[in-house]
Enzyme design. Sequence first.
Site, short mmCIF file in Angstrom:
data_model
loop_
_atom_site.label_atom_id
_atom_site.label_comp_id
_atom_site.label_asym_id
_atom_site.label_seq_id
_atom_site.Cartn_x
_atom_site.Cartn_y
_atom_site.Cartn_z
N ARG A 98 0.85 -1.19 0.00
CA ARG A 98 0.00 0.00 0.00
C ARG A 98 0.89 1.24 0.00
O ARG A 98 1.84 1.32 0.78
CB ARG A 98 -0.84 -0.06 1.27
CG ARG A 98 -1.78 1.04 1.46
CD ARG A 98 -3.13 0.75 0.88
NE ARG A 98 -3.99 1.91 1.08
CZ ARG A 98 -4.96 2.24 0.24
NH1 ARG A 98 -5.18 1.53 -0.83
NH2 ARG A 98 -5.70 3.31 0.47
N HIS A 116 13.04 -2.91 -0.86
CA HIS A 116 12.59 -2.98 -2.26
C HIS A 116 13.49 -3.96 -3.01
O HIS A 116 14.71 -3.91 -2.87
CB HIS A 116 12.66 -1.59 -2.89
CG HIS A 116 12.15 -1.56 -4.29
ND1 HIS A 116 10.81 -1.70 -4.59
CD2 HIS A 116 12.78 -1.45 -5.48
CE1 HIS A 116 10.65 -1.67 -5.90
NE2 HIS A 116 11.83 -1.51 -6.46
N GLU A 150 7.52 9.89 -1.78
CA GLU A 150 7.50 9.27 -3.11
C GLU A 150 7.75 7.77 -2.99
O GLU A 150 8.49 7.34 -2.11
CB GLU A 150 8.59 9.89 -3.99
CG GLU A 150 8.26 11.29 -4.46
CD GLU A 150 9.34 11.79 -5.40
OE1 GLU A 150 9.65 11.12 -6.40
OE2 GLU A 150 9.89 12.87 -5.11
N ASP A 152 9.25 4.27 -3.23
CA ASP A 152 10.58 3.65 -3.39
C ASP A 152 11.65 4.71 -3.68
O ASP A 152 12.44 4.59 -4.62
CB ASP A 152 10.54 2.60 -4.52
CG ASP A 152 9.53 1.50 -4.25
OD1 ASP A 152 9.33 1.17 -3.07
OD2 ASP A 152 8.93 1.00 -5.21
N GLU A 181 17.67 -10.02 0.79
CA GLU A 181 16.76 -9.21 1.60
C GLU A 181 16.78 -9.67 3.05
O GLU A 181 16.86 -8.88 3.99
CB GLU A 181 15.32 -9.30 1.07
CG GLU A 181 15.12 -8.68 -0.29
CD GLU A 181 13.66 -8.70 -0.73
OE1 GLU A 181 12.77 -8.59 0.13
OE2 GLU A 181 13.41 -8.81 -1.94
C1 GRF Z 1 9.85 -8.61 -0.93
O1 GRF Z 1 10.42 -8.94 -2.17
C2 GRF Z 1 10.06 -7.15 -0.64
O2 GRF Z 1 11.25 -6.64 -1.15
C3 GRF Z 1 8.91 -6.51 -1.34
O3 GRF Z 1 7.83 -7.39 -1.12
C4 GRF Z 1 8.33 -8.72 -0.96
C5 GRF Z 1 7.77 -9.24 0.34
O4 GRF Z 1 8.06 -10.59 0.53
N1 GRF Z 1 8.68 -5.18 -0.85
P1 GRF Z 1 7.75 -11.28 1.93
O5 GRF Z 1 6.25 -11.10 2.20
O6 GRF Z 1 8.59 -10.65 2.97
O7 GRF Z 1 8.07 -12.73 1.70
#
Ligand code: GRF
Length: 225
Positions: A98, A116, A150, A152, A181
């Site tokens: 969102r 991201h 803004e 990302d 991540e």
């Molecule tokens: C991830 O790729 C994150 O970078 C993006 O949404 C995805 C979320 O994945 N914003 P999860 O729900 O944490 O598995």
Amino acid sequence: MAATSTDRLPIGILASGSGSNFDAIAEAIDQGRLAARIVLLVSNRPEAPVLAKAASRGIETATVENGRFEDRQSFDQKLVSLFERAGAKLLVMAGFDRIVTSLLVSAFAGRLLNIHPALLPAFRGDNAQKQASDHGVRLSGATVHLVDEEVDHGPIIVQAAVPALPGEAPELLRKRILVQEHRIYPWAIQLFAEGRVQVEGRKVTVDGAAVPAGEALVSPPIEQG
Ligand code: GRF
């Protein structure tokens, strides 16, 4: 010395999906790599698997469906009151689908993080992995950044690079980016927990210096899968 519950940073999480980043953060806390405690997880989607994951760890959850609010501001106002009441000092968007308004951004100014799945400022918005793949990049990755008005766009805290393979399905690139991540998000949150992050305009420093390159930039072995 292990952190006690009073010196752990109280964090709130916003999530809409499967919750693998939530899991990575919760694991890091359990393993003592992240001196934080999750005081509340809010999802805008009642069916999101992340809700059950959080509940099974005994974390307080709430569902706030955006469709039930007149506009984005009133939805964000609800989020602000829930997180303030829960005592969250840092908000972490972990797959929250969102767009947030200046109301939430200013209530948590400098304390609202997002991750991201691309090397910003390239490939903002949805389907970043597919955008990168379609563009034929050789490197993509993940970015943890502060959230501003803004999408990302806010100041970059840490990035990890991931090789993109010619002809590879975007789904495989997505999986390899996710691995990074899960590595960098808990690490970035820990920097906040230790009070080591300074922000000046777009520039983020840690202890007054650039984020160590060894932490930020990786070229991991390519996992086929
Ligand atoms: C991830 O790729 C994150 O970078 C993006 O949404 C995805 C979320 O994945 N914003 P999860 O729900 O944490 O598995």
